[in-house]
Design an enzyme around this catalytic site. Structure first.
Site, short mmCIF file in Angstrom:
data_model
loop_
_atom_site.label_atom_id
_atom_site.label_comp_id
_atom_site.label_asym_id
_atom_site.label_seq_id
_atom_site.Cartn_x
_atom_site.Cartn_y
_atom_site.Cartn_z
N GLN A 181 25.01 -32.17 -7.97
CA GLN A 181 25.26 -30.74 -7.81
C GLN A 181 26.72 -30.36 -8.01
O GLN A 181 27.07 -29.19 -7.84
CB GLN A 181 24.80 -30.29 -6.41
CG GLN A 181 23.33 -30.51 -6.12
CD GLN A 181 22.42 -29.68 -7.02
OE1 GLN A 181 22.83 -28.65 -7.56
NE2 GLN A 181 21.18 -30.12 -7.17
N LYS A 208 20.42 -31.22 -14.85
CA LYS A 208 21.14 -30.25 -14.03
C LYS A 208 22.46 -29.83 -14.68
O LYS A 208 23.18 -28.98 -14.14
CB LYS A 208 21.41 -30.83 -12.64
CG LYS A 208 20.15 -31.18 -11.84
CD LYS A 208 20.49 -31.71 -10.48
CE LYS A 208 19.27 -32.31 -9.78
NZ LYS A 208 18.22 -31.32 -9.47
#
Length: 422
Positions: A219, A242
């Site tokens: 993240q 991601k």
């Protein structure tokens, strides 16, 4: 609620020129889609990001112009594919700030990268009586592999708690870290809270007791500049999907001397120097950890995604998203009956919340009818949910193509939730 985002971002970030969201959005074909008759507002980037046309084109070119297996092929297509695959590793190493290219291993994603370290490094170095230190905000993929390793080895898993704002309690980290600690595994940015952890400080303290540190960067890598040498980590993991790249491809960074001493995680073709029925000699880094035919198009697509992120500038991406986070926090606090989960000192990418009027799954369903995609559930972070006393939360997560208009549409949908359920 809309304001001049470009002007405000320029004021907030000084010399960093603002992103142009309209230009960026044009690069992502799916963002022109409609959902239930409404324009798509995609706020589920922590689960996976959308892909720019440059990534889609790179994958299509591989399959239409030079599809072949890599390494050892003497024909033209194989040579072109091999060069593209090797170039992808060079770009990934540069993106992460690795010292040498062979410190970057291609995996299926952050989860496989963590499992590789747990099996290959952990089984060598974690013994009965040792301790592994994780935090109370980890994703399940940075909990379960260490639980398994502790059960197999006789080591003990220790957990650094988090406070009511969602920050690590560093005094507890200092107390739990000791001469028995062999490895610290910590998320860079929490997928459930958005908390940005002080990795440099954690790494320095970890090394002071002779342990190594693994950072889950799933993240963080899409949202801010990452340099593994500056962070001081020994291992760093992230997932391509991601980072605006394909699914099924990820990165493991490890210091060369650590990787070189670790046994292979899997075995088979392309990870050997020689094989006889009496003995196998394993290949050098990085091939030792990449058994079998690799995810060639995944690596090529990921390289295109890294090029795209570099072209935007990770400092500009970070500044843009910081502004969005602040705007969203303020707007969400004005929704009656809505409670934000945590108030970390530094937040990136993610805002999670609950509402008095409705369960997160109902919130997600109402928003979907309005074309707004969020995530509802425990986000593979059940210990975080337990810490905050909720079974689940709604999570809006942001990317470089999101705008304040997206936030406004989200807030309008949440008012509709109150209208329906309150």
């Amino acid at each position: 609620m809309a304001v001049n985002m470009a002007q405000e971002t320029r004021q907030e970030t000084g010399e960093v020129p603002p992103l142009d969201p309209a230009r960026i959005r044009a690069d992502f074909p799916i963002l022109a889609a409609t959902v239930h008759g409404n324009p798509l507002v995609y706020l589920d980037n922590a689960a996976t990001t959308q892909k720019p046309r440059a990534v889609l084109d790179a994958i299509a070119r591989y399959y239409t112009e030079y599809n072949a297996n890599v390494h050892r092929g003497v024909h033209y297509l194989s040579q072109v594919a091999t060069e593209a695959y090797d170039e992808a590793r060079r770009k990934a190493a540069a993106f992460l700030g690795a010292t040498v290219d062979c410190e970057v291993i291609f995996t299926r994603g952050a989860t496989e990268s963590i499992n590789l370290v747990a099996h290959s490094y952990g089984r060598q170095h974690v013994l009965p009586g040792d301790e592994i230190l994780i935090t109370g905000m980890e994703h399940h993929s940075n909990i379960v592999p260490w639980q398994i390793l502790c059960k197999e080895s006789g080591a003990t898993l220790r957990v650094v708690p988090i406070d009511d704002d969602g920050n690590l309690i560093m005094e507890e980290f200092d107390r739990l870290l000791n001469e028995r600690t062999r490895l610290v595994a910590v998320t860079h940015v929490s997928n459930a809270l958005g908390t940005v952890n002080p990795i440099r400080d954690i790494a320095a303290k970890t090394h002071a007791v002779g342990a190594v540190v693994l950072v889950d960067g799933a993240q963080s890598a899409p949202h801010m500049p990452v340099n593994v040498r500056e962070l001081g980590c020994d291992f760093f993991v992230c997932s391509g999907h991601k980072m605006y790249g394909p699914t099924g491809i990820g990165l493991l960074y490890g210091r060369a001397e650590l990787l070189d001493a670790m046994p292979p995680y899997q075995s088979g073709g392309d990870m050997i120097l020689s094989v006889t029925f009496e003995k196998t000699i394993y290949g050098r880094l990085p091939s030792k950890f990449e058994a079998g035919t690799p995810h060639i198009e995944g690596a090529i697509g990921l390289a295109a995604a890294l090029d795209y992120l570099n072209a935007q500038g990770l400092d500009r991406v970070a500044a843009h998203e910081r502004g969005l986070i602040r705007y969203a926090e303020s707007a969400l606090r004005a929704v009656p009956g809505l409670r934000l989960m945590g108030a970390p000192r530094q937040r990136a990418g993610v805002i999670a919340f609950t509402m008095d009027a409705a369960h997160p799954h109902d919130i997600g369903q109402v928003l979907d009818e309005a074309g707004v995609a969020i995530r509802a559930g425990h986000h593979c972070a059940q210990p975080v949910m337990k810490r905050f006393g909720v079974p689940a939360s709604a999570r809006a997560s942001f990317g470089l193509y999101n705008t304040r208009d997206d936030v406004d549409t989200l807030v309008q949908g949440l008012h509709e939730v109150n209208r329906i359920f309150a």
